[in-house]
Design a protein around this motif. Structure first.
Motif, PDB file in Angstrom:
ATOM      1  N   SER A 236      -1.842 -22.261 -53.874  1.00 23.26           N
ATOM      2  CA  SER A 236      -1.362 -23.490 -54.465  1.00 23.26           C
ATOM      3  C   SER A 236      -0.474 -23.401 -55.712  1.00 23.26           C
ATOM      4  CB  SER A 236      -2.622 -24.431 -55.084  1.00 23.26           C
ATOM      5  OG  SER A 236      -3.390 -24.651 -54.016  1.00 23.26           O
ATOM      6  N   TYR A 237      -0.247 -22.072 -56.095  1.00 20.34           N
ATOM      7  CA  TYR A 237       0.598 -21.881 -57.092  1.00 20.34           C
ATOM      8  C   TYR A 237       1.799 -20.757 -57.124  1.00 20.34           C
ATOM      9  CZ  TYR A 237      -3.333 -24.022 -59.664  1.00 20.34           C
ATOM     10  OH  TYR A 237      -4.280 -24.739 -60.089  1.00 20.34           O
ATOM     11  N   GLY A 238       2.106 -20.567 -55.684  1.00 19.75           N
ATOM     12  CA  GLY A 238       3.084 -19.544 -55.583  1.00 19.75           C
ATOM     13  C   GLY A 238       2.940 -18.277 -55.627  1.00 19.75           C
ATOM     14  N   GLY A 239       1.693 -17.702 -55.941  1.00 18.63           N
ATOM     15  CA  GLY A 239       1.354 -16.278 -55.801  1.00 18.63           C
ATOM     16  C   GLY A 239       0.487 -15.885 -57.287  1.00 18.63           C
ATOM     17  N   LEU A 240       0.182 -14.701 -57.094  1.00 18.05           N
ATOM     18  CA  LEU A 240      -0.651 -14.396 -58.240  1.00 18.05           C
ATOM     19  C   LEU A 240      -0.115 -14.042 -59.466  1.00 18.05           C
ATOM     20  CD1 LEU A 240      -3.228 -13.690 -59.516  1.00 18.05           C
ATOM     21  CD2 LEU A 240      -2.874 -11.085 -58.615  1.00 18.05           C
ATOM     22  N   SER A 241       1.121 -13.441 -59.591  1.00 16.59           N
ATOM     23  CA  SER A 241       2.071 -13.343 -60.703  1.00 16.59           C
ATOM     24  C   SER A 241       2.540 -14.685 -61.226  1.00 16.59           C
ATOM     25  CB  SER A 241       3.224 -12.476 -60.408  1.00 16.59           C
ATOM     26  OG  SER A 241       4.005 -13.004 -59.461  1.00 16.59           O
ATOM     27  N   ALA A 242       2.904 -15.712 -60.252  1.00 18.33           N
ATOM     28  CA  ALA A 242       3.330 -16.946 -60.738  1.00 18.33           C
ATOM     29  C   ALA A 242       2.252 -17.696 -61.388  1.00 18.33           C
ATOM     30  CB  ALA A 242       4.092 -17.734 -59.454  1.00 18.33           C
ATOM     31  N   ARG A 243       1.210 -17.722 -60.941  1.00 21.16           N
ATOM     32  CA  ARG A 243      -0.205 -18.265 -61.702  1.00 21.16           C
ATOM     33  C   ARG A 243      -0.335 -17.852 -62.953  1.00 21.16           C
ATOM     34  NH1 ARG A 243      -6.026 -20.208 -59.151  1.00 21.16           N
ATOM     35  NH2 ARG A 243      -6.347 -21.729 -60.694  1.00 21.16           N
TER      36      ARG A 243
END
Length: 514
Positions: A236-243
């Motif tokens: 839902s957030y575009g990946g771990l780094s993006a979140r």
């Protein structure tokens, strides 16, 4: 860090069984503290309380008759799993509050029970009372917020860690350590990191504890608890780094922010101090906060003399570690942020106070002075608690009026509420909440206008805020005032057409849910 033979050496089977029996027999006082804690919540907080803004976000995710509010990047779903069995059956806030009050009392009892072989029952009872006596602990016990559960999970996990260090054959303690860290990570993944760091350091630095199983339990617990948050990051957030980047932005860009003074001012009853530029009106509410470091140091010294240093020093270090992000890395304050620190520091504090109490006994003047100080502390906590609980009841009535007025004017499901306080108003009105900007931005102005073509949409504006351009031609509705703010109005799309009879029925439904 050095370790005494009393902790390093594991007890024999006979000694272990005898110790369990003695600990269980003397556990009546800690159990009484947990029962009293539950009763305080049921009497002082639960009656008449409504859901706060953050609570509404969490509840809406699993409520059977509500649209899920926007779930921002920093949040974790642990507390929603905790309440799901109740929200699947009823929308009653009182039932939900009562359930959490009972569950938090049981959680406090379980967290103290783990320590029964490590510290005397009177010390555990005093530690439980010190923690449960804080207005923050009582207020958040029945609330749908993760911080108290992080505190109880941390207390449980540290106790399991020390039990596993004391007795290498105690596989139940290692399983409890893994489960406790996983529970904390499920509630707040970042808090689990700050909890695991000092425990991992202790397992590596203390020679008698240097073995792979405790480290594996820590790593497995953190991985299990963080897994849902990480998976959701990619979904839902575009990946771990993006979140992680988005979570840092929402929290004010994590970095060096000394927030000690903000935390002190927030103890006056401010549930969220952002920005914390309020005057410090009641310094007496923070007296215990300034005494806490002295009492903790006293407890550590007492434990060292009694050859129990590790049992008190490890929770002290873990508690200080868990305070780091909230006093050094975030530029705002909320008293609930430090609940895990207070729970862990209650153990050295109780150790020191118990020693002071034994030294004072049986001198009447000294005992009377200690009792008077404790009574004054509890009185201050009650005053702040009563004020905070009263604000919650006032907010419940005020938001119920706003939702009922919108319903009378035709804002009924399926509907959308946007603008100021949209989350709480939308939940009570049975609508979805959507924002066109800010941290919770989930729809464009054009998208909101498109929704308004076939359903009622209300855009709430407060004070001198300007009318959104996309609401031109929409009907203006004057709303009832909310506490501390006036001149509330809503701009209603053409699909919102009031029908008084149905509106009155909807009002009854709203008040029942609230």
């Amino acid at each position: 860090m050095t370790e005494t033979s009393a902790v390093a050496a594991g007890p024999s089977g006979t000694e272990r069984r005898g110790g369990v029996v003695r600990a269980a027999r003397g556990f009546g006082w800690p159990a009484a503290v947990a029962v009293a804690y539950t009763i305080l919540q049921l009497v002082l907080v639960v009656p008449g309380s409504g859901l706060g803004w953050d609570e509404t976000v969490y509840v809406s995710q699993v409520a059977r008759d509500a649209e899920a509010a926007f779930f921002s990047a920093p949040r974790a779903r642990g507390v929603t799993y905790l309440i799901a069995p109740v929200t699947a059956l009823t929308s009653s806030v009182e039932v939900l509050r009562g359930y959490l009050a009972l569950l938090s009392g049981a959680g406090l009892l379980l967290a103290l029970w783990v320590w029964r072989r490590l510290l005397p029952a009177p010390v555990l009872a005093l530690a439980g009372a010190l923690f449960a006596g804080l207005w923050i602990t009582v207020l958040y016990g029945p609330q749908v917020m993760p911080n108290l559960w992080v505190a109880l999970g941390s207390l449980f996990a540290v106790g399991c860690f020390l039990r596993g260090a004391r007795d290498r054959s105690d596989r139940v303690a290692l399983a409890g350590l893994c489960g406790g860290v996983a529970f904390v990570a499920l509630m707040r993944p970042s808090d689990a990191l700050w909890l695991a760091l000092p425990l991992a350091a202790a397992a590596l630095l203390v020679r008698a504890w240097r073995r792979p199983l405790p480290l594996l339990a820590l790593a497995a617990g953190a991985a299990l608890g963080c897994a849902p948050w990480v998976v959701e990051a990619y979904v839902s957030y575009g990946g771990l780094s993006a979140r992680l980047r988005r979570a840092s932005e929402i929290q004010g860009d994590l970095g060096w922010h000394l927030a000690l003074d903000d935390q002190v001012r927030a103890l006056d009853g401010r549930l969220l101090c952002r920005p914390c530029d309020i005057p410090w009106r009641r310094p007496v509410t923070a007296v215990w906060w300034f005494m806490l470091p002295l009492l903790v140091v006293c407890g550590v010294l007492v434990a060292a003399r009694a050859r129990r240093l590790a049992v008190v020093l490890v929770p002290t270090l873990a508690g200080l570690s868990m305070a780091v992000p909230y006093v050094l890395l975030i530029g705002y304050a909320a008293p609930r942020f430090l609940l895990p620190t207070y729970a862990l520091l209650a153990l050295p504090t109780a150790t020191g106070l118990a020693r002071i109490g034994r030294a004072a006994w049986p001198r009447p003047l000294a005992v009377g002075a200690l009792a008077a100080l404790l009574a004054a502390h509890l009185a201050v906590q009650y005053v702040v608690l009563d004020s905070a609980a009263a604000r919650g009841r006032t907010n419940r009535v005020a938001f119920g009026r706003v939702a009922a007025e919108l319903a009378r004017q035709g804002v009924r499901p399926p509907c959308v509420v946007s603008g100021a306080e949209a989350v709480r108003v939308a939940y009570l009105a049975g609508c979805a909440s959507r924002q066109t900007g800010g941290h919770d931005g989930s729809v464009t102005p054009a998208g909101l206008v498109a929704l308004a073509r076939d359903r009622p949409v209300a855009v709430v504006v407060a004070g001198e805020d300007a009318r959104p351009a996309y609401t031109q031609g929409w009907r203006v509705l004057r709303l009832p005032d909310l506490p501390g703010r006036s001149d509330w109005r809503a701009y209603l799309s053409p699909a919102a057409q009031g029908k008084p009879v149905r509106g009155q029925l909807n009002k009854s439904r709203t008040e029942k849910r609230n």
